[in-house]
Each structure stands twice: as C-alpha cells, then as structure tokens.
Design an enzyme around this catalytic site. Structure first.
Site, PDB file in Angstrom:
ATOM      1  N   ASP A 102      15.438   0.137   2.035  1.00  0.00           N
ATOM      2  CA  ASP A 102      14.530  -1.035   1.684  1.00  0.00           C
ATOM      3  C   ASP A 102      14.437  -0.697   0.048  1.00  0.00           C
ATOM      4  O   ASP A 102      15.623  -0.721  -0.602  1.00  0.00           O
ATOM      5  CB  ASP A 102      13.288  -0.597   2.195  1.00  0.00           C
ATOM      6  CG  ASP A 102      12.360  -1.439   1.847  1.00  0.00           C
ATOM      7  OD1 ASP A 102      12.156  -2.525   2.544  1.00  0.00           O
ATOM      8  OD2 ASP A 102      11.270  -1.267   1.174  1.00  0.00           O
ATOM      9  N   TYR A 151       6.571 -13.190   0.984  1.00  0.00           N
ATOM     10  CA  TYR A 151       5.707 -12.000   0.537  1.00  0.00           C
ATOM     11  C   TYR A 151       5.747 -11.321  -0.747  1.00  0.00           C
ATOM     12  O   TYR A 151       4.782 -10.922  -1.304  1.00  0.00           O
ATOM     13  CB  TYR A 151       6.112 -10.979   1.886  1.00  0.00           C
ATOM     14  CG  TYR A 151       7.364 -10.339   1.571  1.00  0.00           C
ATOM     15  CD1 TYR A 151       7.155  -8.870   1.270  1.00  0.00           C
ATOM     16  CD2 TYR A 151       8.334 -10.739   1.859  1.00  0.00           C
ATOM     17  CE1 TYR A 151       8.412  -8.166   0.936  1.00  0.00           C
ATOM     18  CE2 TYR A 151       9.724 -10.186   1.866  1.00  0.00           C
ATOM     19  CZ  TYR A 151       9.748  -8.963   1.528  1.00  0.00           C
ATOM     20  OH  TYR A 151      10.957  -8.308   1.330  1.00  0.00           O
ATOM     21  N   TYR A 234       7.890  -4.442  -6.871  1.00  0.00           N
ATOM     22  CA  TYR A 234       7.922  -5.820  -6.764  1.00  0.00           C
ATOM     23  C   TYR A 234       7.510  -6.558  -7.877  1.00  0.00           C
ATOM     24  O   TYR A 234       8.109  -7.647  -8.376  1.00  0.00           O
ATOM     25  CB  TYR A 234       7.104  -6.312  -5.608  1.00  0.00           C
ATOM     26  CG  TYR A 234       7.272  -5.924  -4.359  1.00  0.00           C
ATOM     27  CD1 TYR A 234       8.434  -6.386  -3.277  1.00  0.00           C
ATOM     28  CD2 TYR A 234       6.769  -4.674  -3.686  1.00  0.00           C
ATOM     29  CE1 TYR A 234       8.718  -5.896  -2.102  1.00  0.00           C
ATOM     30  CE2 TYR A 234       7.267  -4.216  -2.497  1.00  0.00           C
ATOM     31  CZ  TYR A 234       8.219  -4.824  -1.709  1.00  0.00           C
ATOM     32  OH  TYR A 234       8.422  -4.539  -0.375  1.00  0.00           O
ATOM     33  N   HIS A 299      14.143  -3.485  10.896  1.00  0.00           N
ATOM     34  CA  HIS A 299      14.262  -3.129   9.457  1.00  0.00           C
ATOM     35  C   HIS A 299      14.278  -1.543   9.219  1.00  0.00           C
ATOM     36  O   HIS A 299      14.942  -1.206   8.517  1.00  0.00           O
ATOM     37  CB  HIS A 299      12.825  -3.663   8.867  1.00  0.00           C
ATOM     38  CG  HIS A 299      13.180  -3.479   7.110  1.00  0.00           C
ATOM     39  ND1 HIS A 299      14.109  -3.990   6.206  1.00  0.00           N
ATOM     40  CD2 HIS A 299      12.157  -2.808   6.363  1.00  0.00           C
ATOM     41  CE1 HIS A 299      13.628  -3.425   5.276  1.00  0.00           C
ATOM     42  NE2 HIS A 299      12.673  -2.639   5.290  1.00  0.00           N
TER      43      HIS A 299
END
Length: 320
Positions: A102, A151, A234, A299
């Site tokens: 990730d 998202y 992010y 995931h």
C-alpha cells in the site's frame, strides 16, 4: 510475539517507533500502508526471523508510536525515505531487503528511485510503480478520471475525512477497511461519509485471518493518534509530484518481485492491468524478475494470505 523488540530511534528530526526481531542473517525492512502499523507485518517478521533473517518494521512517520508532524508538507517521499535512510544508518545497515504494501509500496518505489544503493532487492505488494506524468498533477488526474467522490480526492481537504471517521467507533473504521473485498473504485459521496451511518448497528463479521485482538491493536493506536498522519500522505501527493520532477523517466534499477491480489482495488483501477501485463511495468521496472497475481485475494494481502506471502518473499530474497 514476545520475541519482537520495540525501540524508539531518533531519525531525520522525528522519533520513530521500530519493531524488530534481531537476527544474524540479512536484514529485511518492512513498510506498512494505510490505515495500518508495523503490526501488519507480524506474520512475515516471525516467519523470516525463524529462517535467520533480521526483521525490522517501523511505524512510518505519522502512524502509531512514531511522531506525526502536523503539516501535510512534511510527508513527501523525501521526508519518508529520509526517515528510513536515517533508520538504516542508526542500525548500521548498509543494505536491506525491502518489502512494501500500500503506501509502504509507494514509499518503497521512491526509496529505489532515490537510494537504490541501500536496497539489495525489493518485494512489493499491492501498489504497482506509477511513472510520473510530467503534464498533470496526480490529484487533478484522479478528479478528471474518477470524479470528486474518489476516495483520494475526498481525502484532500484537511480535517474533512477525520471528521467523518470520528462519527463512528474507530474499531469499526478499521474493520471496514481491512475487511473490504470490493474490487471496484472506492468512491464515497459526502452524504454517505467514510464512517458510514453512525447509527448503524450492523455487525461486521471478521474473516478467519483477522481477530478482535488484531482490530483492537490498530484501534487503540488510531484512537490515540487520529488519522491525520496517515491522510497527510495523500495530501502531499501533488507536492511530491512537484519535487520529483528531476526523476521523471528514471527507472527502478533494483531486482523486483511484485505480488498483487486479483480482488485488490488497486489492481482493478482502470488502466492498471494493461500497464502490468502489456509491457509498461517491465519498461519502467526493467529488473522485474517475478510477477504474482494471487487469485481470490483482496488488498490486505500480507494479512489475508500470510503463509503464501511469507513463502513468496523468502523464495525471492534467498536468491541473493
């Protein structure tokens, strides 16, 4: 788990919490994702340690017991890779095997771009290498392709996602993330919110690979820290894009094995399968030696299928 030693190490201006199982063999550095912690790698640490490897898994900047600077501008790849280089220096390790998942995978790709001299080989999972597009910032691209409810776009305004997460119990937020098996685009309209309906009493059934104790470990840490540190990764994406301009077109020049589940939402993002299977990935990662797509796996691959992932990691790194 009692064999895992915990320490706090000053790195790059912050204090980093590091979980480690000492060993005389080659060192393996594990990088976790969101919303996770060093704990995500517990199975891999114990397995590789049993084979003699020295296993090291930090809480990355912004997570768990590692410091979390408040500004998103402090979460570029240069900061995170800088933390990890300082960690290796502190541990007196010249080179490591690197394993990522990730956001940890994203950081691992950047580590290989910026300091390939410190990486013996990379086993990366879930998130494929994404070459820099010199023409458009990543968030602008995502809004254009996937809409404002995507998202990552929804994570951009400071405080907004945190407020939505805060409407429900932290353990429920962690359960929703870790148990999700929807391979489609993750789009969350504001009226739905990331936490879902705060009044919902619907039970989230845990899969066999995840216990209430596991959930409680994550929830206890995120209850204390909140989610801002993780969300700042992010929020730094566009800044990271600006700073990485000199590395446009640079290839990953370390030996690589890549593992992904066929139900992983990242693998099912439009364009990714073609990039992986039709030559784009190999072009940008010329030393890609093994590519594994695990069937029926979502995931959080290293926790869902720990034994298979353990063996995949070992089968690759034992060659070096």
């Amino acid at each position: 788990m009692e064999t895992i030693k915990h320490s706090n190490i000053p790195v790059n201006g912050i204090n980093m919490h590091v979980a480690e199982i000492p060993g005389d063999g080659p060192p393996v550095l594990f990088l976790h994702g969101f919303p996770e912690l060093w704990y995500s790698w517990r199975h891999q640490m114990l397995y590789l340690s049993s084979l003699g490897y020295r296993t090291i898994a930090p809480d990355l900047r912004g997570f768990g017991d590692t410091d979390a600077p408040p500004s998103a501008a402090a979460y570029t790849a240069f900061h995170i890779v800088g933390d990890l280089v300082a960690l290796l220096d502190s541990l007196r390790l010249k080179q490591v095997f690197l394993v990522g998942h990730d956001w940890g995978a994203v950081i691992a790709w950047h580590f290989c771009l910026l300091r390939p001299d410190r990486i013996k080989a990379l086993v990366n999972t879930s998130v494929v290498f994404s070459p820099r597009n010199p023409l458009r910032k990543p968030i602008e691209s995502m809004r254009a392709m996937f809409g404002n409810d995507y998202y990552i776009c929804r994570f951009q305004p400071p405080g907004e996602a945190e407020e939505e997460f805060g409407r429900v119990d932290t353990a429920r937020v962690i359960k929703k993330f870790l148990t999700s098996r929807n391979p489609g685009l993750l789009c969350v309209p504001k009226e739905v919110g990331f936490g879902g309906n705060p009044n919902s009493n619907s039970k989230i059934t845990l899969p066999s690979w995840l216990s209430e104790d596991d959930i409680n470990y994550y929830a206890t840490k995120f209850n204390r820290t909140g989610f801002t540190g993780g969300l700042n990764y992010y929020r730094a994406m566009d800044l990271n894009w600006e700073l990485m301009a000199p590395w446009t077109g640079v290839q990953i020049k370390v030996p690589v094995k890549f593992i992904v589940g066929d139900l992983d939402l990242t693998y099912n993002t439009p364009g990714v399968k073609d990039f992986i299977h039709k030559g784009g990935f190999q072009k940008h990662v010329p030393y890609l030696q093994e590519l594994v797509v695990m069937e029926g796996v979502a995931h959080f691959i290293n926790q869902e299928k720990p034994q298979e992932v353990n063996e995949h990691i070992y089968d690759f790194i034992k060659k070096f």
